[in-house]
Design a protein around this motif. Structure first.
Motif, mmCIF file in Angstrom:
data_model
loop_
_atom_site.group_PDB
_atom_site.id
_atom_site.type_symbol
_atom_site.label_atom_id
_atom_site.label_comp_id
_atom_site.label_asym_id
_atom_site.label_seq_id
_atom_site.Cartn_x
_atom_site.Cartn_y
_atom_site.Cartn_z
ATOM 1 N N MET A 1 0.850 -1.170 0.000
ATOM 2 C CA MET A 1 0.000 0.000 0.000
ATOM 3 C C MET A 1 0.898 1.236 0.000
ATOM 4 N N GLY A 2 0.488 2.302 -0.721
ATOM 5 C CA GLY A 2 1.283 3.508 -0.841
ATOM 6 C C GLY A 2 1.243 4.357 0.416
ATOM 7 N N ALA A 3 2.069 5.367 0.408
ATOM 8 C CA ALA A 3 2.143 6.287 1.546
ATOM 9 C C ALA A 3 0.868 7.131 1.614
ATOM 10 N N SER A 4 0.468 7.479 2.820
ATOM 11 C CA SER A 4 -0.706 8.326 2.997
ATOM 12 C C SER A 4 -0.391 9.739 2.533
ATOM 13 N N LYS A 5 -1.434 10.528 2.279
ATOM 14 C CA LYS A 5 -1.235 11.911 1.873
ATOM 15 C C LYS A 5 -0.482 12.684 2.947
ATOM 16 N N GLU A 6 -0.792 12.406 4.217
ATOM 17 C CA GLU A 6 -0.098 13.076 5.316
ATOM 18 C C GLU A 6 1.390 12.727 5.310
ATOM 19 N N ALA A 7 1.712 11.461 5.035
ATOM 20 C CA ALA A 7 3.113 11.046 4.983
ATOM 21 C C ALA A 7 3.843 11.752 3.840
ATOM 22 N N LEU A 8 3.167 11.901 2.690
ATOM 23 C CA LEU A 8 3.790 12.598 1.564
ATOM 24 C C LEU A 8 4.023 14.067 1.888
ATOM 25 N N THR A 9 3.072 14.692 2.552
ATOM 26 C CA THR A 9 3.159 16.108 2.888
ATOM 27 C C THR A 9 4.356 16.423 3.771
ATOM 28 N N SER A 10 4.735 15.480 4.626
ATOM 29 C CA SER A 10 5.861 15.725 5.528
ATOM 30 C C SER A 10 7.112 14.930 5.145
ATOM 31 N N ALA A 11 7.109 14.332 3.978
ATOM 32 C CA ALA A 11 8.245 13.522 3.539
ATOM 33 C C ALA A 11 9.506 14.366 3.369
ATOM 34 N N CYS B 1 11.505 13.874 0.962
ATOM 35 C CA CYS B 1 11.727 13.909 -0.487
ATOM 36 C C CYS B 1 10.905 15.036 -1.125
ATOM 37 N N PRO B 2 11.551 15.971 -1.826
ATOM 38 C CA PRO B 2 10.818 17.051 -2.485
ATOM 39 C C PRO B 2 9.821 16.554 -3.534
ATOM 40 N N VAL B 3 10.127 15.447 -4.212
ATOM 41 C CA VAL B 3 9.191 14.900 -5.211
ATOM 42 C C VAL B 3 7.917 14.439 -4.515
ATOM 43 N N ALA B 4 8.049 13.749 -3.384
ATOM 44 C CA ALA B 4 6.876 13.288 -2.647
ATOM 45 C C ALA B 4 6.016 14.461 -2.197
ATOM 46 N N ARG B 5 6.640 15.518 -1.721
ATOM 47 C CA ARG B 5 5.870 16.685 -1.294
ATOM 48 C C ARG B 5 5.169 17.350 -2.472
ATOM 49 N N ARG C 1 22.173 9.154 -14.748
ATOM 50 C CA ARG C 1 23.406 8.364 -14.664
ATOM 51 C C ARG C 1 24.559 9.137 -14.017
ATOM 52 N N ASN C 2 24.517 10.471 -14.104
ATOM 53 C CA ASN C 2 25.599 11.236 -13.488
ATOM 54 C C ASN C 2 25.066 12.252 -12.461
ATOM 55 N N ALA C 3 23.998 11.853 -11.785
ATOM 56 C CA ALA C 3 23.432 12.644 -10.680
ATOM 57 C C ALA C 3 22.995 11.673 -9.592
ATOM 58 N N TYR C 4 22.869 12.157 -8.382
ATOM 59 C CA TYR C 4 22.385 11.308 -7.294
ATOM 60 C C TYR C 4 21.648 12.157 -6.280
ATOM 61 N N VAL C 5 20.869 11.512 -5.463
ATOM 62 C CA VAL C 5 20.137 12.175 -4.388
ATOM 63 C C VAL C 5 20.891 11.954 -3.098
ATOM 64 N N ARG C 6 21.174 13.012 -2.395
ATOM 65 C CA ARG C 6 21.783 12.913 -1.084
ATOM 66 C C ARG C 6 20.656 12.764 -0.075
ATOM 67 N N LYS C 7 20.609 11.659 0.589
ATOM 68 C CA LYS C 7 19.576 11.402 1.597
ATOM 69 C C LYS C 7 19.847 12.233 2.842
#
Length: 152
Positions: A1-11, A13-17, A141-147
Motif C-alpha cells: 500500500m502507498g504512503a498516505s497523503k499526510e506522509a507525503l506532505t511531511s516527507a 523527499c521534495p518529489v513526494a511533497r 546516470r551522473n546525478a544522485y540524491v543525497r539522503k
C-alpha cells in the motif's frame, strides 16, 4: 500500500511533497488550463469534463496550497476567476517537461497533437534538459540524491 497523503506532505523527499500538492491528474490539468487562460469555474468544468464536486475539491486544495488564488472577474461581473500565484507559475517548467515527455513517448509517428509555441516567432519550445553547473547536460546516470541524515 502507498504512503498516505499526510506522509507525503511531511516527507523528506521534495518529489513526494510536490506530488502531495499536484500529483493527481485533475490538479495538473486544472493548472494547465489556467496557464492556457481558462480561469472560471464553469470554463474549467467544460474544458475538463469534470464533476462539480471533484473540481471544487481540487480548486480548494490548489488555493489552500498557494498554487492558485481567487480574484474578482476581469470583466467586472460578480464572478471570480482563478489565477496562478508565483508558486503556481513556477509549475510551468514541470508542465513543459510532462508535455515534451508525452510528445516523445505517447504519440505515434505523425499523429497530430497540440503544440506549445513561443509567442514571439511562433516557434516550438526547445526540449528541456537538466544541466550541470557548467551548462553540460546531466542525466540520472551522473546525478544522485543525497539522503537526509538524522543525528542520533
Amino acid at each position: 500500500m502507498g504512503a498516505s497523503k499526510e506522509a507525503l506532505t511531511s516527507a523528506e523527499c521534495p518529489v513526494a511533497r510536490a506530488v502531495s500538492v499536484v500529483g493527481d491528474r485533475w490538479s495538473v490539468l486544472i493548472v494547465r488550463d489556467v496557464f492556457d487562460g481558462i480561469c472560471r469555474f464553469g470554463e474549467l468544468q467544460r474544458s475538463l469534463g469534470l464533476s462539480r464536486n471533484i473540481l471544487t475539491e481540487r480548486l480548494r486544495t490548489l488555493v489552500a496550497q498557494g498554487v492558485l488564488e481567487t480574484r474578482p472577474a476581469s470583466d467586472g461581473t460578480a464572478y471570480h476567476e482563478y489565477a496562478l500565484t508565483k508558486k503556481g507559475s513556477d509549475l510551468f517548467t514541470v508542465l513543459v517537461a510532462l508535455r515534451q515527455w508525452g510528445e516523445g513517448h505517447l504519440f505515434a509517428e505523425g499523429e497530430q497533437h497540440s503544440e506549445l509555441l513561443e509567442i514571439d516567432g511562433d516557434r516550438p519550445i526547445r526540449k528541456l534538459e537538466p544541466l550541470d553547473m557548467e551548462g553540460r547536460p546531466i542525466t540520472y546516470r551522473n546525478a544522485y540524491v543525497r539522503k537526509v541524515s538524522h543525528a542520533n
